[in-house]
Scaffold this active site. Structure first.
Site, PDB file in Angstrom:
ATOM      1  N   HIS A 186      21.811  26.510  -9.074  1.00  0.00           N
ATOM      2  CA  HIS A 186      20.793  27.347  -9.700  1.00  0.00           C
ATOM      3  C   HIS A 186      20.051  28.197  -8.681  1.00  0.00           C
ATOM      4  O   HIS A 186      19.785  29.385  -8.918  1.00  0.00           O
ATOM      5  CB  HIS A 186      19.774  26.470 -10.439  1.00  0.00           C
ATOM      6  N   ARG A 322      31.919  36.308 -22.846  1.00  0.00           N
ATOM      7  CA  ARG A 322      32.552  34.981 -22.813  1.00  0.00           C
ATOM      8  C   ARG A 322      32.076  34.207 -24.036  1.00  0.00           C
ATOM      9  O   ARG A 322      30.874  34.063 -24.256  1.00  0.00           O
ATOM     10  CB  ARG A 322      32.159  34.230 -21.539  1.00  0.00           C
ATOM     11  N   ASP A 435      34.302  27.416 -11.121  1.00  0.00           N
ATOM     12  CA  ASP A 435      35.004  26.268 -11.700  1.00  0.00           C
ATOM     13  C   ASP A 435      36.393  26.096 -11.100  1.00  0.00           C
ATOM     14  O   ASP A 435      36.866  24.969 -10.944  1.00  0.00           O
ATOM     15  CB  ASP A 435      35.113  26.414 -13.217  1.00  0.00           C
ATOM     16  N   ARG A 445      30.696  20.815  -8.602  1.00  0.00           N
ATOM     17  CA  ARG A 445      29.936  21.983  -8.155  1.00  0.00           C
ATOM     18  C   ARG A 445      28.453  21.707  -8.009  1.00  0.00           C
ATOM     19  O   ARG A 445      27.717  22.528  -7.441  1.00  0.00           O
ATOM     20  CB  ARG A 445      30.163  23.168  -9.104  1.00  0.00           C
ATOM     21  N   CYS A 482      34.750  36.919 -11.784  1.00  0.00           N
ATOM     22  CA  CYS A 482      33.357  36.888 -12.239  1.00  0.00           C
ATOM     23  C   CYS A 482      32.604  35.691 -11.671  1.00  0.00           C
ATOM     24  O   CYS A 482      31.471  35.438 -12.057  1.00  0.00           O
ATOM     25  CB  CYS A 482      33.279  36.882 -13.764  1.00  0.00           C
TER      26      CYS A 482
END
Length: 562
Positions: A186, A322, A435, A445, A482
């Site tokens: 974050h 998405r 991912d 992650r 992306c």
């Protein structure tokens, strides 16, 4: 005698150079299990309830939209969860001090979230921030958080909560250093969205003292304590030169080969801001903001209104949507999914549509209806596609709903390795490097200790990107990136050389990436990519790119051939 300059390294997650005095975060208060408990348990439970309600209100008040706002609203919903009060009440009933009862209750939930992994583990940091704020209210002590020294400074912290990061915009903070964190957390994502130079995962930063001068390079991932005046001036001059020489318009290599430059957004408010920047549209519109922390899915009409706002902001430009990326690691009560021991490998993304197909069908219908009212060029892609059968099924469903341009995300090794089988069913693909790194390198992650494996320069990850690009070239399909790798100006020419036709990133990163692409021809990018693929470590890959880029730029400036 001047102090000796010391340089330390971490993950450079948001480009830019900053030089200023260091200031450390105000630490949270530690609760005392031996403090005298309250005399009236019911009264103490009510104090906890009121403090949590106030914290929820505080978080909502600073949630001013955008990606950070969506995260803060989710935090406010967590603070309002009655389960927190009930858990604290259990400890209060046993005679545990009030503030410590809340700490025990929230720490237990944090442990459960971290054991779940994935998105759930990321929410543990949000919950700890709620704990720290509520404890401060209960104990009537200063709220932990960002210092206010009254001058520009570089902020140092063990880690930052979304609430802390969201308050950095427009303040005196000119750079950010954290001891923990990785390139996909974050803090990294929000720092990039704010355009704030940042280095995370730098454990040595814990030894830095308040007030010392610090030079931070968010591109190189370096933190220099007590830099010499010459070094400080050189770094700032280099940064100023990069800013002054910025190109404009669509992404192009030096020989005018197109590499589309797009932005990532998460809410309609993000879209309004991003649309004002110099980009070619949206490469990733995360639609989860409409679905999170709800007991019932959003209606068709709600979705049409929200999507219309995004499309209206990008009239005439590309918007890549998405579809809902949720599942057991992003718990949505209305999905009624079974509990799983390993949710990161469970029902998430497109897989949730096998149990609740109506939710995806409604979303596709809303997107088509909203897009028809604007001139935005909509593309729709599904997350977590793993097989050719899944790609074909999604493409068929999307087209039957009226979607004209259908794509898939490449986020798991199976999809990358068999891209030749998946891509014939769709019109484009987008590689989610965050991912893809997690699954190909078996590194959660959210892990604080495995950030080096999530480095987008990992040779295994770049080899998978090259594999997808090779299949895309053979089949005539455009392929973008992306993930956070797209925001690295050093990596952008490498990705272009591998065959990536579009890069999507936080809006503030676009200018640096555009400049980096404009310095090299496509053939030079291909030479660079080939050299990087021969590297056997992420450090070697990055060093190869840095040195070879300098050489290629010098060749171009001298007008020489390769």
């Amino acid at each position: 005698m001047s102090p000796t300059s010391i340089t330390m390294t971490g993950y450079g997650v948001s480009p830019g150079v900053a030089c200023a005095p260091l200031a450390r975060m105000t630490p949270p208060v530690i609760t005392d299990p031996d403090e005298a408990p309250g005399e009236n348990s019911a009264h103490e439970v009510q104090r906890v309830r009121q403090a949590l309600t106030e914290v929820a209100a505080q978080l909502s008040a600073i949630a001013t939209g955008g990606t950070a706002g969506a995260i803060l609203e989710a935090g406010a919903a967590m603070a309002g969860d009655p389960a927190l009060v009930q858990a604290a009440a259990h400890h209060i009933g046993r005679g545990v001090p009030t503030a410590h009862s809340l700490s025990l209750a929230i720490d237990a939930y944090c442990t459960q979230l971290e054991q779940a992994g994935g998105y759930m583990a990321e929410r543990a940091a949000d919950l700890r921030d709620i704990r720290n704020r509520t404890v401060a209210l209960l104990m009537d002590v200063p709220m932990p958080g960002i210092p206010r020294p009254g001058h520009s400074f570089i902020l140092a912290a063990e880690d930052l909560s979304p609430a802390d990061t969201a308050q950095l915009a427009g303040g005196d903070v000119v750079g950010l250093i954290t001891e923990k964190g990785g390139p996909t957390g974050h803090t990294a994502i929000l720092a990039r969205a704010l355009g704030l130079p940042a280095v995370v995962g730098c454990p040595q930063a814990g030894a830095l003292q308040d007030g010392i001068p610090v030079l931070l390079d968010g591109r190189a991932g370096t933190v220099e304590a007590h830099p010499s005046p010459q070094r400080r001036q050189q770094a700032l001059d280099d940064a100023r030169t990069r800013t002054q020489s910025r190109t404009k318009g669509p992404g192009r290599t030096a020989d005018h080969q197109a590499v589309q430059l797009l932005t990532n957004i998460g809410t309609p408010a993000d879209a309004v801001r991003a649309a004002q920047a110099d980009n070619e549209g949206v490469g990733l519109f995360r639609t989860e903001f409409l679905f999170l922390d709800r007991r019932e899915p959003p209606t068709l009409e709600e979705q049409i209104r929200a999507y219309s706002q995004v499309f209206d902001s990008f009239e005439g430009r590309t918007v890549t949507v998405r579809t809902l990326d949720a599942g057991s690691d992003k718990p949505l009560p209305f999905l009624h999914l079974p509990r799983e021991d390993n949710p990161a490998l469970g029902l998430r993304g497109l897989r949730t549509a096998t149990l609740r197909p109506g939710i995806l069908e409604t979303q596709l219908a809303a997107l088509v209806t909203a897009q028809r009212r604007t001139s935005a060029r909509m593309r729709v892609m599904a997350p977590m596609v793993t097989t050719a059968e899944e790609a074909a099924h999604f493409a068929g469903l999307a087209r039957s709903c009226g979607v004209q341009t259908v794509g898939i995300m490449i986020e798991v090794p199976s999809a990358a390795l068999r891209a030749h089988d998946l891509l014939p069913h769709v019109d484009f693909a987008s590689i989610g490097t965050n991912d893809l790194a997690q699954y190909s390198l078996a590194a959660d992650r959210t892990s604080q200790t495995l950030g080096h494996l999530l480095d987008p320069w990992q040779p295994a990850l770049l080899t998978l990107v090259a594999t997808v690009c090779g299949a895309a070239e053979d089949l005539g399909r455009p392929v973008g990136v992306c993930g956070e790798a797209a925001a690295d100006p050093l990596l952008a020419p490498v990705l272009a050389g591998l065959g990536v036709s579009g890069l999507s990133m936080a809006a503030p990163a676009v200018a640096d990436v555009r400049d980096a692409l404009a310095e090299l021809t496509l053939e030079q990018c291909r030479s660079l990519a080939a050299a990087v693929l021969d590297a056997t470590s992420s450090a070697a890959a990055r060093a190869t790119a840095r040195e070879m880029s300098k050489t290629l730029r010098a060749v171009a400036q001298n007008g020489e051939g390769l």
